[in-house]
Design a protein around this motif. Sequence first.
Motif, PDB file in Angstrom:
ATOM      1  N   THR A  62      -1.415   9.175  -4.849  1.00  0.00           N
ATOM      2  CA  THR A  62      -0.102   8.912  -4.257  1.00  0.00           C
ATOM      3  C   THR A  62      -0.229   8.078  -2.981  1.00  0.00           C
ATOM      4  O   THR A  62       0.491   7.087  -2.793  1.00  0.00           O
ATOM      5  N   LEU A  63      -1.162   8.455  -2.106  1.00  0.00           N
ATOM      6  CA  LEU A  63      -1.279   7.808  -0.800  1.00  0.00           C
ATOM      7  C   LEU A  63      -1.964   6.445  -0.860  1.00  0.00           C
ATOM      8  O   LEU A  63      -1.534   5.496  -0.180  1.00  0.00           O
ATOM      9  N   GLU A  64      -3.031   6.327  -1.647  1.00  0.00           N
ATOM     10  CA  GLU A  64      -3.823   5.095  -1.614  1.00  0.00           C
ATOM     11  C   GLU A  64      -3.060   3.879  -2.162  1.00  0.00           C
ATOM     12  O   GLU A  64      -3.130   2.797  -1.566  1.00  0.00           O
ATOM     13  N   PRO A  65      -2.334   3.994  -3.281  1.00  0.00           N
ATOM     14  CA  PRO A  65      -1.546   2.837  -3.710  1.00  0.00           C
ATOM     15  C   PRO A  65      -0.498   2.425  -2.678  1.00  0.00           C
ATOM     16  O   PRO A  65      -0.229   1.229  -2.492  1.00  0.00           O
ATOM     17  N   ARG A  66       0.100   3.397  -2.009  1.00  0.00           N
ATOM     18  CA  ARG A  66       1.074   3.080  -0.969  1.00  0.00           C
ATOM     19  C   ARG A  66       0.406   2.334   0.181  1.00  0.00           C
ATOM     20  O   ARG A  66       0.976   1.375   0.729  1.00  0.00           O
ATOM     21  N   ALA A  67      -0.792   2.773   0.565  1.00  0.00           N
ATOM     22  CA  ALA A  67      -1.522   2.097   1.631  1.00  0.00           C
ATOM     23  C   ALA A  67      -1.813   0.651   1.254  1.00  0.00           C
ATOM     24  O   ALA A  67      -1.682  -0.265   2.073  1.00  0.00           O
ATOM     25  N   ALA A  68      -2.198   0.421  -0.001  1.00  0.00           N
ATOM     26  CA  ALA A  68      -2.494  -0.934  -0.457  1.00  0.00           C
ATOM     27  C   ALA A  68      -1.248  -1.809  -0.436  1.00  0.00           C
ATOM     28  O   ALA A  68      -1.296  -2.990  -0.079  1.00  0.00           O
ATOM     29  N   ARG A  69      -0.112  -1.251  -0.841  1.00  0.00           N
ATOM     30  CA  ARG A  69       1.151  -2.013  -0.809  1.00  0.00           C
ATOM     31  C   ARG A  69       1.472  -2.453   0.618  1.00  0.00           C
ATOM     32  O   ARG A  69       1.822  -3.616   0.863  1.00  0.00           O
ATOM     33  N   LEU A  70       1.365  -1.525   1.556  1.00  0.00           N
ATOM     34  CA  LEU A  70       1.654  -1.850   2.950  1.00  0.00           C
ATOM     35  C   LEU A  70       0.636  -2.836   3.512  1.00  0.00           C
ATOM     36  O   LEU A  70       0.977  -3.703   4.324  1.00  0.00           O
ATOM     37  N   ALA A  71      -0.625  -2.709   3.074  1.00  0.00           N
ATOM     38  CA  ALA A  71      -1.662  -3.634   3.537  1.00  0.00           C
ATOM     39  C   ALA A  71      -1.348  -5.057   3.090  1.00  0.00           C
ATOM     40  O   ALA A  71      -1.564  -6.021   3.838  1.00  0.00           O
ATOM     41  N   ALA A  72      -0.841  -5.210   1.875  1.00  0.00           N
ATOM     42  CA  ALA A  72      -0.479  -6.542   1.378  1.00  0.00           C
ATOM     43  C   ALA A  72       0.649  -7.153   2.198  1.00  0.00           C
ATOM     44  O   ALA A  72       0.787  -8.373   2.265  1.00  0.00           O
ATOM     45  N   GLU A  73       1.437  -6.309   2.824  1.00  0.00           N
ATOM     46  CA  GLU A  73       2.554  -6.801   3.631  1.00  0.00           C
ATOM     47  C   GLU A  73       2.153  -7.070   5.079  1.00  0.00           C
ATOM     48  O   GLU A  73       2.756  -7.918   5.746  1.00  0.00           O
TER      49      GLU A  73
END
Length: 266
Positions: free
Chosen positions: A113-124
Amino acid sequence: MQRRSAQAVFAPLRHSPAYRLLSERIERRILDGELKPGDPLPTEQELAESFGVNRSTVREAIRLLEQEGLLVRAAGRRLQVALPGMGSLAPRAMRTLVLEAVSFRELWEVGVTLEPRAARLAAEHATDADLAALDENLARTEQVLARGESYIELDVQFHALVAKASGNRVLMLAREPVSLLLAPSFERLRLTLPQAGRRNLEAHRRIVDAIRRHDPDEAEGWTLRHFVDFQRGYRVADLDIEAPVEWPQPGISSFPAATTETEETP
């Protein structure tokens, strides 16, 4: 009807030791902003006089605050207020999770749950410095794989770097104990499935590429696939997903010591 005695109705009052009360008072001043990171702490004698306690009580209070990462010893051994680093905060949560005997499945359900969200925010939000750190991690992982050595610490650091690139400090703190406690599970997988290393590196490359292109959907999608693959590998290796997690081996950390400036003692 027989009346109960006062002793039977009321439990005796229990007072915290003086050093713990003093520790809480100083901690409150730090949290209220009266004492800020970098500020020197008054001397033992000054604290003893200010709070009306002896110096041994002050020393015990200081010891607690040092353990919490709120105080460090600066040049000349003078104590100063510190901002606790990730490594200071995660162990307490990790100890609780280990003592609760949480399973790989439980940790994985949070990580996925947390890691995909972190990656999305990192791309931004990723900066050039974030991308440089991720590229260095990929290069070091390639070298370690070529030597046939364990890449688990680099994997832990990779996901911490992605979380750092997200720019969300709450997310960084929330994922830290989960990531560190998943490390032993990943090491077991590495020893059981030789192909796991190359699959892991390829997923990391795809994630970094998506972050570099500022593509949040792709970054999130590849991280999700990466974690699903992690669980699938665990099942292929016939490892028990309900087995209690273990404490990570010594030396495993999210960031190399040289780059964790808030954890160093000047």
